[in-house]
Design a protein around this motif. Structure first.
Motif, PDB file in Angstrom:
ATOM      1  N   GLU A  43       0.823  -1.214   0.000  1.00 36.01           N
ATOM      2  CA  GLU A  43       0.000   0.000   0.000  1.00 36.01           C
ATOM      3  C   GLU A  43       0.857   1.264   0.000  1.00 36.01           C
ATOM      4  N   THR A  44       1.853   1.318   0.883  1.00 38.21           N
ATOM      5  CA  THR A  44       2.690   2.510   0.955  1.00 38.21           C
ATOM      6  C   THR A  44       3.576   2.652  -0.277  1.00 38.21           C
ATOM      7  N   HIS A  47       1.454   4.405  -2.690  1.00 40.94           N
ATOM      8  CA  HIS A  47       1.383   5.828  -2.330  1.00 40.94           C
ATOM      9  C   HIS A  47       2.657   6.562  -2.761  1.00 40.94           C
ATOM     10  N   GLN A  50       2.394   7.195  -6.364  1.00 39.66           N
ATOM     11  CA  GLN A  50       1.506   8.340  -6.600  1.00 39.66           C
ATOM     12  C   GLN A  50       2.232   9.666  -6.343  1.00 39.66           C
ATOM     13  N   SER A  51       3.068   9.682  -5.295  1.00 38.94           N
ATOM     14  CA  SER A  51       3.733  10.934  -4.927  1.00 38.94           C
ATOM     15  C   SER A  51       4.755  11.385  -5.953  1.00 38.94           C
ATOM     16  N   THR A  62      -8.215   5.753  -4.895  1.00 38.40           N
ATOM     17  CA  THR A  62      -7.230   5.674  -3.812  1.00 38.40           C
ATOM     18  C   THR A  62      -7.901   5.267  -2.512  1.00 38.40           C
ATOM     19  N   ASN A 180       7.065   7.813   2.080  1.00 34.08           N
ATOM     20  CA  ASN A 180       6.334   6.596   1.722  1.00 34.08           C
ATOM     21  C   ASN A 180       7.275   5.486   1.275  1.00 34.08           C
TER      22      ASN A 180
END
Length: 206
Positions: A43-44, A47, A50-51, A62, A180
């Motif tokens: 999951e991280t 993220h 995405q960042s 999301t 992340n």
């Protein structure tokens, strides 16, 4: 040597003997720990993608992804706990001592989640919430240090120091994409891998 000193040493020696003679580690606990590392690590990692604009997901997608990860972990946890109880697997005194250490850290996590979550919502500042995972890794590091002092296994000390270091590093990079990435790698290294090691040890002691 004073009587108090001798008594303390005797108590410590007794605790170590109890731990060394402890019963079979619970397979469920090991697999839950490993599952947490894999699921939340993935999951991280998303993220992080995405960042840095490597992964594009809408806000609703999301949210669904995050909820799905949580539901998956809860499902895995319930299945493993039920299966473990059905098999009637017991735990020795040493295993119960370790379970108490991690259980205490887990209870503290719940309290801290409420503290950071409520204040982040009240202050409308997501940065407050980002401090929560830093504290989680610090507590895990403390729990693993207790495990090391009871079992004297170097890999446990390594995990403890790794968690504590991760906590500090994450605290220093809050608000950057690196946050992340560090969290993801830490989940794999300090949750999934130790879980796999504990599962292996549990199989050997069957």
């Amino acid at each position: 040597m004073t009587a108090k000193t001798q008594s303390a040493q005797d108590d410590l020696a007794y605790m170590r003997t109890v731990v060394e003679q402890g019963g079979r580690p619970r397979m469920a606990g090991a697999l839950i720990y490993m599952a947490a590392g894999l699921i939340y690590g993935a999951e991280t990692l998303v993220h992080w993608g995405q960042s840095i604009n490597l992964i594009q997901l809408s806000e609703s997608a999301t949210l669904a992804f995050v909820a799905g990860c949580t539901l998956l972990f809860v499902l895995v946890m319930v299945v493993l706990i039920v299966r473990d109880k059905t098999k009637g697997v017991g735990a020795g005194t040493g295993s119960r001592a370790l379970n108490a250490a991690f259980g205490g850290a887990g209870l503290a996590n719940i309290a801290l989640m409420a503290i950071f979550g409520v204040n982040a919502w009240r202050q409308h500042d997501f940065m407050i919430w980002m401090l929560y995972p830093c504290v989680v890794f610090a507590l895990q590091g403390a729990a693993w240090y207790v495990a090391f002092m009871l079992r004297w296994k170097i890999w446990m000390l390594t995990v403890s120091l790794g968690c504590l270091t991760t906590s500090v590093v994450m605290g220093l990079v809050i608000g950057t994409p690196t946050f992340n990435l560090v969290a993801a790698l830490a989940c794999f290294a300090w949750l999934a891998v130790p879980g796999a090691i504990m599962a292996r040890d549990a199989r050997r002691e069957v």
